[in-house]
Design a protein around this motif. Sequence first.
Motif, mmCIF file in Angstrom:
data_model
loop_
_atom_site.group_PDB
_atom_site.id
_atom_site.type_symbol
_atom_site.label_atom_id
_atom_site.label_comp_id
_atom_site.label_asym_id
_atom_site.label_seq_id
_atom_site.Cartn_x
_atom_site.Cartn_y
_atom_site.Cartn_z
ATOM 1 N N PRO A 58 0.993 -1.223 0.028
ATOM 2 C CA PRO A 58 0.010 0.031 -0.012
ATOM 3 C C PRO A 58 0.733 1.413 0.036
ATOM 4 C CG PRO A 58 -0.934 -1.430 1.503
ATOM 5 C CD PRO A 58 0.315 -2.197 0.994
ATOM 6 N N ALA A 59 1.894 1.367 0.574
ATOM 7 C CA ALA A 59 2.697 2.639 0.838
ATOM 8 C C ALA A 59 3.317 2.921 -0.626
ATOM 9 C CB ALA A 59 3.773 2.378 1.917
ATOM 10 N N HIS A 60 3.957 1.721 -1.185
ATOM 11 C CA HIS A 60 4.443 1.835 -2.509
ATOM 12 C C HIS A 60 3.255 2.470 -3.381
ATOM 13 C CE1 HIS A 60 6.884 -1.368 -0.717
ATOM 14 N NE2 HIS A 60 7.747 -0.332 -0.805
ATOM 15 N N LYS A 61 2.173 2.059 -3.342
ATOM 16 C CA LYS A 61 1.210 2.464 -4.344
ATOM 17 C C LYS A 61 0.787 3.753 -4.342
ATOM 18 C CE LYS A 61 -0.951 -2.050 -4.646
ATOM 19 N NZ LYS A 61 -2.109 -3.127 -4.325
ATOM 20 N N ILE A 62 0.683 4.183 -2.965
ATOM 21 C CA ILE A 62 0.270 5.675 -2.575
ATOM 22 C C ILE A 62 1.369 6.594 -3.423
ATOM 23 C CG2 ILE A 62 0.187 7.473 -0.613
ATOM 24 C CD1 ILE A 62 -0.908 5.075 1.169
ATOM 25 N N LEU A 63 2.562 6.220 -2.990
ATOM 26 C CA LEU A 63 3.827 7.068 -3.528
ATOM 27 C C LEU A 63 3.739 7.023 -5.181
ATOM 28 C CD1 LEU A 63 6.680 6.566 -1.193
ATOM 29 C CD2 LEU A 63 5.341 8.901 -1.743
ATOM 30 N N ALA A 64 3.402 5.761 -5.580
ATOM 31 C CA ALA A 64 3.407 5.617 -7.108
ATOM 32 C C ALA A 64 2.341 6.574 -7.927
ATOM 33 C CB ALA A 64 3.094 4.274 -7.631
ATOM 34 N N TYR A 65 1.312 6.643 -7.091
ATOM 35 C CA TYR A 65 0.261 7.399 -7.732
ATOM 36 C C TYR A 65 0.443 8.835 -7.439
ATOM 37 C CZ TYR A 65 -3.486 3.952 -8.780
ATOM 38 O OH TYR A 65 -4.054 2.964 -9.276
ATOM 39 N N ALA A 66 1.354 9.283 -6.399
ATOM 40 C CA ALA A 66 1.732 10.493 -6.272
ATOM 41 C C ALA A 66 2.816 11.133 -7.218
ATOM 42 C CB ALA A 66 2.369 10.971 -4.973
ATOM 43 N N GLY A 67 3.705 10.016 -7.735
ATOM 44 C CA GLY A 67 4.793 10.264 -8.613
ATOM 45 C C GLY A 67 4.152 10.202 -10.104
ATOM 46 N N LEU A 68 2.869 9.695 -10.310
ATOM 47 C CA LEU A 68 2.407 9.611 -11.412
ATOM 48 C C LEU A 68 1.772 11.116 -11.741
ATOM 49 C CD1 LEU A 68 0.706 6.002 -11.496
ATOM 50 C CD2 LEU A 68 2.577 6.939 -13.234
ATOM 51 N N ALA A 69 1.134 11.452 -10.705
ATOM 52 C CA ALA A 69 0.474 12.874 -10.594
ATOM 53 C C ALA A 69 1.688 14.138 -10.854
ATOM 54 C CB ALA A 69 0.067 13.371 -9.361
ATOM 55 N N ILE A 70 2.869 13.860 -10.331
ATOM 56 C CA ILE A 70 3.816 14.874 -10.953
ATOM 57 C C ILE A 70 4.229 14.733 -12.184
ATOM 58 C CG2 ILE A 70 6.167 15.474 -10.106
ATOM 59 C CD1 ILE A 70 5.759 14.664 -7.390
ATOM 60 N N VAL A 71 4.405 13.571 -12.649
ATOM 61 C CA VAL A 71 4.765 13.401 -14.086
ATOM 62 C C VAL A 71 3.699 14.177 -14.879
ATOM 63 C CG1 VAL A 71 4.699 11.445 -16.029
ATOM 64 C CG2 VAL A 71 6.037 11.193 -13.979
ATOM 65 N N SER A 72 2.383 13.895 -14.452
ATOM 66 C CA SER A 72 1.313 14.643 -15.100
ATOM 67 C C SER A 72 1.248 16.011 -15.298
ATOM 68 C CB SER A 72 -0.110 14.233 -14.593
ATOM 69 O OG SER A 72 -0.291 12.715 -15.054
ATOM 70 N N ILE A 73 1.637 16.609 -13.970
ATOM 71 C CA ILE A 73 2.141 18.133 -13.947
ATOM 72 C C ILE A 73 3.127 18.415 -14.896
ATOM 73 C CG2 ILE A 73 3.220 19.879 -12.583
ATOM 74 C CD1 ILE A 73 1.519 18.565 -10.185
ATOM 75 N N LEU A 74 4.324 17.740 -15.038
ATOM 76 C CA LEU A 74 5.290 18.021 -16.010
ATOM 77 C C LEU A 74 4.911 17.901 -17.306
ATOM 78 C CD1 LEU A 74 8.230 16.127 -14.243
ATOM 79 C CD2 LEU A 74 7.699 18.638 -14.371
ATOM 80 N N SER A 75 3.958 17.104 -17.644
ATOM 81 C CA SER A 75 3.507 17.024 -19.181
ATOM 82 C C SER A 75 2.079 17.802 -19.347
ATOM 83 C CB SER A 75 3.044 15.507 -19.392
ATOM 84 O OG SER A 75 2.192 14.913 -18.631
ATOM 85 N N GLY A 76 1.698 18.681 -18.232
ATOM 86 C CA GLY A 76 0.620 19.448 -18.572
ATOM 87 C C GLY A 76 -0.695 18.891 -18.633
ATOM 88 N N GLU A 77 -0.926 17.620 -18.227
ATOM 89 C CA GLU A 77 -2.061 16.713 -18.124
ATOM 90 C C GLU A 77 -2.637 16.919 -16.915
ATOM 91 O OE1 GLU A 77 -0.782 12.644 -18.927
ATOM 92 O OE2 GLU A 77 0.131 13.407 -20.698
#
Length: 159
Positions: A58-77
Amino acid sequence: GNVYHLQGNLANAIEFFEKAVRFYDKNWYAKLSLGSLILEAQPSTAKKLFQQALGGEPAHKILAYAGLAIVSILSGETANVQVETKSSRKLLLIAQEKHTVPQSQIEAFLILLGALDGGNSAKTIIKTIEVDLILSEERDLVEVALGFLEILESLKPKK
């Protein structure tokens, strides 16, 4: 990898985490750490690592989704930022209810999600977390969360 990272030797830290990922494909922590270190320079590779880390605890998944959110910020999504943050927050609530994630990690993840939602300045928040007081077995994922906070802070417009 952590030692190299703490020493500011990012090249060696990246190399170490790359080897850790190659050596053991289910090393979710190494995937999150490597993704956070290369996030700004190689967002597509970081995205793949975060997607793979969704297979972890669970802790890895929580951070993985947060990381994906940051990737989306970088790509303007923008829409994806909200979806990924919501997924991370949902998993965090479940983890809190079931006590599957240590409290120190929950607190760091709540701060990270608050920053993703546009809350307080990440720079101010980072200073409030006393990493040295966190148990060593809980510290690694807190440090990944702090790394994400630093990236978020670096993305803010300079005044």
